[in-house]
Each structure stands twice: as structure tokens, then as C-alpha cells.
Design a protein around this motif. Structure first.
Motif, PDB file in Angstrom:
ATOM      1  N   HIS A  75      14.139  -6.912  69.867  1.00 44.35           N
ATOM      2  CA  HIS A  75      13.355  -5.863  69.443  1.00 44.35           C
ATOM      3  C   HIS A  75      13.877  -4.349  70.099  1.00 44.35           C
ATOM      4  CE1 HIS A  75      11.100  -7.314  66.102  1.00 44.35           C
ATOM      5  NE2 HIS A  75      10.894  -8.340  66.789  1.00 44.35           N
ATOM      6  N   ARG A  82       4.785   1.170  76.110  1.00 43.05           N
ATOM      7  CA  ARG A  82       2.701   1.167  75.013  1.00 43.05           C
ATOM      8  C   ARG A  82       1.937   0.498  75.897  1.00 43.05           C
ATOM      9  NH1 ARG A  82       5.428  -0.867  69.526  1.00 43.05           N
ATOM     10  NH2 ARG A  82       3.516  -2.577  69.583  1.00 43.05           N
ATOM     11  N   TYR A  95      -3.716  -6.362  67.966  1.00 44.19           N
ATOM     12  CA  TYR A  95      -2.610  -5.992  67.976  1.00 44.19           C
ATOM     13  C   TYR A  95      -2.883  -5.567  66.328  1.00 44.19           C
ATOM     14  CZ  TYR A  95       2.155  -6.461  66.298  1.00 44.19           C
ATOM     15  OH  TYR A  95       3.683  -5.756  66.533  1.00 44.19           O
ATOM     16  N   TYR A 145      12.725   0.305  64.129  1.00 44.04           N
ATOM     17  CA  TYR A 145      11.743   1.309  64.706  1.00 44.04           C
ATOM     18  C   TYR A 145      11.858   2.796  64.272  1.00 44.04           C
ATOM     19  CZ  TYR A 145       9.744  -2.202  68.226  1.00 44.04           C
ATOM     20  OH  TYR A 145       9.279  -3.163  68.674  1.00 44.04           O
ATOM     21  N   HIS A 178      10.193  -3.471  58.930  1.00 44.66           N
ATOM     22  CA  HIS A 178       9.302  -3.515  60.273  1.00 44.66           C
ATOM     23  C   HIS A 178       7.752  -3.913  60.258  1.00 44.66           C
ATOM     24  CE1 HIS A 178       9.363  -3.754  64.547  1.00 44.66           C
ATOM     25  NE2 HIS A 178       8.918  -4.912  64.319  1.00 44.66           N
ATOM     26  N   PHE A 213       9.326  -8.321  57.887  1.00 45.30           N
ATOM     27  CA  PHE A 213       7.847  -8.844  58.873  1.00 45.30           C
ATOM     28  C   PHE A 213       7.160  -9.453  57.868  1.00 45.30           C
ATOM     29  CE2 PHE A 213       4.471  -7.293  61.733  1.00 45.30           C
ATOM     30  CZ  PHE A 213       4.377  -8.360  61.984  1.00 45.30           C
ATOM     31  N   HIS A 241      10.047 -13.038  59.500  1.00 44.55           N
ATOM     32  CA  HIS A 241       8.703 -13.131  60.741  1.00 44.55           C
ATOM     33  C   HIS A 241       8.328 -12.937  59.911  1.00 44.55           C
ATOM     34  CE1 HIS A 241      11.404  -9.911  62.988  1.00 44.55           C
ATOM     35  NE2 HIS A 241      10.241 -10.402  63.980  1.00 44.55           N
ATOM     36  N   GLU A 244       3.290 -15.399  61.523  1.00 43.21           N
ATOM     37  CA  GLU A 244       2.570 -14.984  62.528  1.00 43.21           C
ATOM     38  C   GLU A 244       1.479 -15.626  63.258  1.00 43.21           C
ATOM     39  OE1 GLU A 244       4.219 -11.968  64.625  1.00 43.21           O
ATOM     40  OE2 GLU A 244       2.899 -12.459  66.523  1.00 43.21           O
ATOM     41  N   HIS A 264       8.612 -16.689  64.428  1.00 45.52           N
ATOM     42  CA  HIS A 264       7.133 -17.087  65.299  1.00 45.52           C
ATOM     43  C   HIS A 264       6.825 -18.642  64.833  1.00 45.52           C
ATOM     44  CE1 HIS A 264       6.556 -12.882  66.811  1.00 45.52           C
ATOM     45  NE2 HIS A 264       6.975 -12.742  65.664  1.00 45.52           N
ATOM     46  N   ASP A 315      11.626 -12.519  71.811  1.00 41.59           N
ATOM     47  CA  ASP A 315      11.024 -11.320  71.268  1.00 41.59           C
ATOM     48  C   ASP A 315      11.016  -9.649  71.992  1.00 41.59           C
ATOM     49  OD1 ASP A 315      10.170 -10.350  68.781  1.00 41.59           O
ATOM     50  OD2 ASP A 315       7.716 -11.010  69.777  1.00 41.59           O
ATOM     51  N   ASN A 319       5.732  -5.082  72.333  1.00 42.36           N
ATOM     52  CA  ASN A 319       4.561  -4.964  72.747  1.00 42.36           C
ATOM     53  C   ASN A 319       4.601  -6.828  73.242  1.00 42.36           C
ATOM     54  OD1 ASN A 319       1.936  -7.051  72.145  1.00 42.36           O
ATOM     55  ND2 ASN A 319       3.060  -7.969  70.585  1.00 42.36           N
TER      56      ASN A 319
END
Ligand code: NIG
Ligand code: FE
Length: 404
Positions: A75, A82, A95, A145, A178, A213, A241, A244, A264, A315, A319
Motif C-alpha cells: 500500500h 503513523r 490496531y 486511502y 479498504h 479487506f 485480504h 488476518e 495475510h 505489505d 502500519n
């Protein structure tokens, strides 16, 4: 005249397919017109392609030549970072709680909406430089995003522009699904993704894949299915995704819709592994994410036992802030307990399968793309053995030395 000869390597190590890693001692590679024309012992290759007659040559004495790494899950286009959330997580924050409170992905969404396309292009080019320095010659990059049509398109256009200005080959993925934006419900947002975003992305030919996601508190299996089916209807191949944090059923959905990859898979069961294998879905494991979140790693041995080859990826995202496929290989071995031979295959040919590049990307054989790395290690085992450092020195993309 040959364009490039890489010669006298202590080893050329290359997977030919998913099941084998071929090692040539004292090896060489010749490349013409961006394509590999010879791989073999230096003595043989240099007979037909003498380095002194080639346009360019690399003396790889004492070093190891491998195919360029393929990073099939990033991504990498976003604004801001962050780092403060990283500190908070080290202090015990979770998270998914951060995301539920409007931080995490949603925070990067606000920063990315505010950023100009030019800023996103500059950011992404800087990330590509770091990736290339660690041996990545092909990378997948997801949007996601923006969470609105305008910003998702801006991100995908930024990916396209950066791709045109950098030697790395870039595979764009649309990931409007996402996260759920703050102003709406998941169901209502899926309508927007399906009715507005997928069509505009497809019409403008901005992506090859569509990702979602599928996770507790994000998109359910049914919502994810709607997104992926809308993508397929518009010619975007599915990726997901899956499983996870919770085993929601993402792997089974991937098998059902014939996804190119499922990624994942930390919670996947034996039945999931089998379903993926039977459906020909390439599993993508992301050890960097488990490493930085200090969770258990995906169970690489379960895939190995079922004879289902896995890919690995960085990935890279705000994060999981590592652009390095070298580090992903380190973690595959030192964390997930894969063998160095498996990790190299996972980072090259199987990673290429995960983005549907089955044309020889990730291998060094006659006719394959002339992408390779020269690592300052005596053999491929030393790559993860000497972990946490930059072993990659020279990088060749389509027959051109892009880093010496
Ligand atoms: O693959 N899990 C969802 N997406 C990313 C994280 C993105 C982010 O936190 O910004 C991932 O880990
Ligand atoms: Fe991801």
C-alpha cells in the motif's frame, strides 16, 4: 553484441518453477534487449558472450546472483505516516481499536485526500527508490486511502505516473474497499464502491486487480463478494485480504471467486489451505505485519505440508513501514521458519504468480525478463543468515544496471 553480461558469480540461484531452486556455481547471465539470453557456468556463457565485447558487464566475483525480487502486496502510495501510532501500539494500543476510533487507515485517508497528486507521486517515487535498493524489480501497489471515487482515482493516477518515471515495473490494484469511511455504513459504502468507483477505475484502465479487506468490523464475506464480483464484471481480477485477525471466511471466498491471490491468512485452517490450493489461488504471507504488530506469524508449514507454494510480500504501508523484500526474506526464515530456498522462491517466482506474471518474471532462464540482483553474499543461504542488513548491491532491470 550482448547488452549485459554478469559473470564470475560464486552462485547464480534461481527458481525455475514453484518446486525447485537451481544453483549454478561460478555462474553468469547474459541479457539482450531486456531479456535473458543465457544462464549457466561463466565459462560457457562468456564463450558466446565475452564481457569485454558486451556493452556493459558486471564482475560478480564472490557474490550471488538472484532474479529481481517481486513484491506482490504493498500500500505504498499515501501521504503522512503513523509513527506516533507505532509508539502507541508498543505502549499497548490495539490496531483494530485505533481504526475503530477513526485512526489507522482512516487517518491516512484524511492525509491522502488532502495531498496533491504531485505530492503522492513524489512520495511514491521515494519509496520505489528504497524498494529497488533492496532488490525489488516488480511491485504491486494498491489504492485504498481515498475511500471516495475522486481520491481513489487520484491515487491510481499517481501510481501510473510514478511507474512511468521509475525503472521498477508496477502493477496497480484498486482497493476502494479498504475501510468503511466515517460518514456511512459498510453496506452503503459497498454500494458506492460497486456503483461509482469500480466503473470509473475500469473505464479509465487504472487498475489490473480489485482487492478488499474482508475482516471483522470492516467488510463481511458477503460485502467482499459483492466488491470482487463487481470488479470481475469490469475486468478487474480479484485479490483479497483474508483471515488476518479473525477467520471470517475470506480464504474460502477467494477460492470461490477464483481470486489470483489471498493475502495475510494468519487464521487460516487446513481446510482453507486446501481450498486455496485446489482453486489455484496463490497465498501471500506478510511476515512484516506480524512482526511489527507482534502477533503470531502465518503458519507457512501448513502450506508447505499441503504442497501449496506461498508468496511473501512486504505489505509496505503506514502500519508496516518496511519497503524491503530482503527483510521479508529474513523474516520468512527467521520468523516463519521457512528454508532459504523456499523464501527465495516465495519472493520471486511465486510472488510473480500472485500478481499473475507467469511469463518468467521472478526466474532467470532464457527468454525471461532480464531482472536480477547481485547480493554481496557467497551463496543464497547467506541472505537470511546475515539478516537485517542490505546484502543487495547491484540491481539490473530489463538488462540495464539501475544500481551499481
Ligand atoms: O494489509 N489490513 C489492511 N490493510 C493493510 C494495513 C493498512 C494500514 O494500516 O494502513 C494491511 O496490513
Ligand atoms: Fe494489505
Amino acid at each position: 553484441m550482448t547488452d549485459l553480461v554478469v559473470h564470475d558469480a560464486s552462485q547464480v540461484a534461481t527458481p525455475t518453477d514453484d518446486s525447485e531452486l537451481v544453483v549454478i556455481e561460478d555462474g553468469a547471465v547474459a541479457i539482450d534487449d531486456g531479456v535473458v539470453t543465457a544462464v549457466g557456468p561463466t565459462e560457457e556463457v562468456t564463450r558466446d558472450h565475452p564481457p569485454e565485447n558486451a556493452t556493459d558487464a558486471v564482475d560478480a566475483t564472490g557474490k550471488t546472483v538472484l532474479p529481481g525480487f517481486v513484491d506482490p502486496h504493498t500500500h505504498a502510495v499515501f501521504a503522512g505516516d503513523r509513527a506516533d501510532e507505532f509508539s502507541a501500539k508498543l505502549d499497548g494500543a490495539d490496531y483494530q481499536d485505533i481504526l475503530a476510533e477513526g485512526g489507522g487507515i482512516l487517518r491516512t485517508v484524511r492525509a491522502t485526500r488532502d495531498a496533491s497528486r504531485t505530492r503522492l507521486v513524489e512520495n511514491l517515487l521515494a519509496q520505489f527508490d528504497v524498494m529497488l535498493a533492496h532488490g525489488t524489480t516488480t511491485v504491486e501497489v494498491k489504492s485504498g486511502y481515498g475511500l471516495d471515487a475522486e481520491t481513489e482515482v487520484k491515487m491510481l493516477e499517481a501510481i501510473d505516473e510514478a511507474a512511468g518515471r521509475h525503472p521498477i515495473d508496477v502493477v496497480p490494484t484498486f482497493m476502494g474497499a479498504h475501510a468503511v469511511p466515517e460518514d456511512t455504513s459498510a453496506d452503503e459504502y459497498v454500494d458506492r464502491v460497486v456503483d461509482e468507483q469500480v466503473p470509473v477505475v475500469a473505464e479509465n484502465d487504472l487498475a489490473e486487480f480489485c482487492d478488499v479487506f474482508c475482516e471483522e468490523g470492516v467488510f463481511s464475506v458477503e460485502q467482499s463478494r459483492r466488491v470482487l464480483e463487481a470488479g470481475t464484471e469490469h475486468g478487474l481480477k480479484p485479490k483479497i485480504h483474508a483471515d488476518e485477525f479473525e477467520r471470517l471466511g475470506g480464504a474460502q471466498l477467494a477460492a470461490d471467486v477464483g481470486a489470483t491471490s489471498a493475502d495475510h491468512l494468519l487464521q487460516s485452517t487446513e481446510a482453507d489451505v486446501e481450498a486455496l490450493g485446489d482453486a489455484g489461488v496463490t497465498p501471500v504471507l506478510l511476515p512484516g505485519t506480524a512482526f511489527t504488530l507482534a502477533t503470531d506469524y502465518a503458519d507457512a508449514s501448513a502450506f508447505e505440508a499441503a504442497d501449496v507454494p506461498v508468496a511473501i510480500a512486504t505489505d509496505f504501508n503506514p502500519n508496516c513501514y518496511s519497503q524491503s523484500m530482503e527483510f521479508a526474506i529474513d523474516l520468512a526464515c527467521n520468523g516463519m521458519r521457512m528454508t532459504p530456498a523456499s523464501a527465495v522462491r516465495s519472493a520471486t517466482v511465486t510472488a510473480a504468480n500472485a500478481i499473475d506474471r507467469t511469463d518468467g518474471t521472478g526466474t532467470l532462464r532464457e527468454g525471461a525478463l532480464g531482472d536480477l540482483v547481485v547480493a554481496d553474499v557467497p551463496d543464497y543461504e547467506h541472505l537470511p543468515y546475515n539478516f537485517g542488513v542490505q546484502n543487495v548491491q547491484t540491481v539490473v532491470k530489463r538488462g540495464e544496471v539501475v544500481r551499481r
